[in-house]
Scaffold this motif. Structure first.
Motif, mmCIF file in Angstrom:
data_model
loop_
_atom_site.group_PDB
_atom_site.id
_atom_site.type_symbol
_atom_site.label_atom_id
_atom_site.label_comp_id
_atom_site.label_asym_id
_atom_site.label_seq_id
_atom_site.Cartn_x
_atom_site.Cartn_y
_atom_site.Cartn_z
ATOM 1 N N ILE A 160 32.585 -43.138 -34.144
ATOM 2 C CA ILE A 160 34.025 -43.260 -34.363
ATOM 3 C C ILE A 160 34.766 -43.041 -33.046
ATOM 4 O O ILE A 160 35.697 -43.746 -32.722
ATOM 5 C CB ILE A 160 34.498 -42.261 -35.437
ATOM 6 N N LYS A 161 34.317 -42.079 -32.262
ATOM 7 C CA LYS A 161 34.973 -41.794 -30.985
ATOM 8 C C LYS A 161 34.721 -42.904 -29.960
ATOM 9 O O LYS A 161 35.539 -43.169 -29.111
ATOM 10 C CB LYS A 161 34.466 -40.465 -30.425
ATOM 11 N N ASN A 162 33.551 -43.530 -30.021
ATOM 12 C CA ASN A 162 33.171 -44.551 -29.041
ATOM 13 C C ASN A 162 32.947 -45.886 -29.739
ATOM 14 O O ASN A 162 31.895 -46.481 -29.614
ATOM 15 C CB ASN A 162 31.871 -44.142 -28.328
ATOM 16 N N ASN A 163 33.920 -46.372 -30.454
ATOM 17 C CA ASN A 163 33.757 -47.561 -31.276
ATOM 18 C C ASN A 163 33.719 -48.818 -30.408
ATOM 19 O O ASN A 163 34.715 -49.485 -30.225
ATOM 20 C CB ASN A 163 34.882 -47.640 -32.305
ATOM 21 N N LYS A 164 32.537 -49.141 -29.880
ATOM 22 C CA LYS A 164 32.355 -50.311 -29.042
ATOM 23 C C LYS A 164 31.173 -51.109 -29.569
ATOM 24 O O LYS A 164 30.172 -50.549 -29.970
ATOM 25 C CB LYS A 164 32.068 -49.910 -27.595
ATOM 26 N N ARG A 165 31.306 -52.417 -29.547
ATOM 27 C CA ARG A 165 30.212 -53.297 -29.925
ATOM 28 C C ARG A 165 29.692 -53.939 -28.646
ATOM 29 O O ARG A 165 30.466 -54.471 -27.867
ATOM 30 C CB ARG A 165 30.730 -54.365 -30.879
ATOM 31 N N ASN B 272 24.234 -49.377 -36.149
ATOM 32 C CA ASN B 272 25.623 -49.205 -35.728
ATOM 33 C C ASN B 272 26.145 -50.407 -34.941
ATOM 34 O O ASN B 272 27.291 -50.803 -35.081
ATOM 35 C CB ASN B 272 25.790 -47.935 -34.907
ATOM 36 N N GLY B 273 25.317 -51.003 -34.109
ATOM 37 C CA GLY B 273 25.750 -52.126 -33.283
ATOM 38 C C GLY B 273 25.802 -53.458 -34.010
ATOM 39 O O GLY B 273 26.315 -54.437 -33.480
ATOM 40 N N ALA C 31 26.218 -44.655 -44.504
ATOM 41 C CA ALA C 31 26.517 -43.433 -43.748
ATOM 42 C C ALA C 31 27.105 -43.757 -42.379
ATOM 43 O O ALA C 31 27.867 -42.968 -41.833
ATOM 44 C CB ALA C 31 25.259 -42.576 -43.596
ATOM 45 N N LEU C 32 26.766 -44.928 -41.842
ATOM 46 C CA LEU C 32 27.314 -45.357 -40.548
ATOM 47 C C LEU C 32 28.546 -46.247 -40.727
ATOM 48 O O LEU C 32 29.012 -46.871 -39.775
ATOM 49 C CB LEU C 32 26.252 -46.100 -39.738
ATOM 50 N N ASN C 33 29.054 -46.315 -41.950
ATOM 51 C CA ASN C 33 30.265 -47.076 -42.258
ATOM 52 C C ASN C 33 30.079 -48.572 -42.011
ATOM 53 O O ASN C 33 31.000 -49.252 -41.538
ATOM 54 C CB ASN C 33 31.463 -46.546 -41.475
ATOM 55 N N LYS C 34 28.891 -49.088 -42.312
ATOM 56 C CA LYS C 34 28.608 -50.516 -42.160
ATOM 57 C C LYS C 34 28.692 -51.199 -43.514
ATOM 58 O O LYS C 34 28.302 -50.644 -44.535
ATOM 59 C CB LYS C 34 27.204 -50.746 -41.591
ATOM 60 N N ARG C 35 29.185 -52.428 -43.527
ATOM 61 C CA ARG C 35 29.195 -53.227 -44.750
ATOM 62 C C ARG C 35 27.798 -53.793 -44.982
ATOM 63 O O ARG C 35 27.101 -54.136 -44.026
ATOM 64 C CB ARG C 35 30.207 -54.354 -44.650
ATOM 65 N N VAL C 36 27.423 -53.908 -46.264
ATOM 66 C CA VAL C 36 26.080 -54.342 -46.630
ATOM 67 C C VAL C 36 26.160 -55.424 -47.703
ATOM 68 O O VAL C 36 26.796 -55.230 -48.738
ATOM 69 C CB VAL C 36 25.230 -53.167 -47.182
#
Length: 182
Positions: free
Chosen positions: A35-40, A113-114, A136-141
């Motif tokens: 969340i703090k480093n939200n970079k793709r 996450n990526g 848990a990593l807030n990813k859509r599935v």
């Protein structure tokens, strides 16, 4: 689950222990860092965490969904039988596929996450730990509508779709849309 333990005891007369499925604290700590480093970084990719075997549908995912051609596929898992080895060998040299196996949990978290989003096209499954870890990593599935994973029915990050035909533009747009962090 505890219910299954009771049924096994009643029906089979066997006492057993329950080991709960749970997302480790490391996954949750990783989310707060993300969340703090939200970079793709790098190419857009879809990830599928699953062993290679026929009912997991790796080949169907690649061959029957041209809308997914705009993403790279990242598969994490090992072949668990001869059929799985055949599937893995059939896709290992595909230009749009990367395969990882026997990786550290931290590397798996980074890959999930990526990703743009997570897919789970399997015909049948146990609990679905990779789905829970992705949540848990807030990813859509996107999961197969053939799965009987009712415990994910009310989850806002999970959508049940048919992988039998082409994945719709609407489903892709939903899966690849940003998730609000709470």
């Amino acid at each position: 689950s505890e219910d299954q333990r009771i049924l096994i005891k009643q029906k089979l007369g066997i006492d057993c222990h329950v080991f709960p499925n749970a997302v480790s604290q490391k996954w949750l700590e990783h989310l707060s860092t993300v969340i703090k480093n939200n970079k793709r970084v790098g190419d857009k990719y879809i990830i599928y965490v699953s062993n290679f075997t026929k009912h997991k549908r790796h080949l169907d995912l690649i061959n029957n969904n041209p809308l997914l051609d705009r993403y790279k596929f990242v598969f994490v898992g090992s072949a668990i039988d001869e059929g799985g080895l055949s599937i893995k060998n059939a896709i290992v040299n595909h230009p749009n596929v990367e395969i990882y196996e026997n990786i550290l949990e931290s590397k798996l978290r980074d890959l999930v996450n990526g990703s743009s989003f997570v897919v789970f096209p399997s015909h049948y499954e146990g609990y679905g730990m990779p789905i829970l870890e992705s949540i848990a990593l807030n990813k859509r599935v996107l999961i197969s509508d053939k799965l009987t994973l009712k415990h994910f029915d009310d989850c806002a990050l999970v959508r049940s779709i048919s992988f039998e035909n082409n994945v719709s533009d609407e489903d892709i747009k939903w899966a690849d849309s940003p998730v609000d962090y709470y």
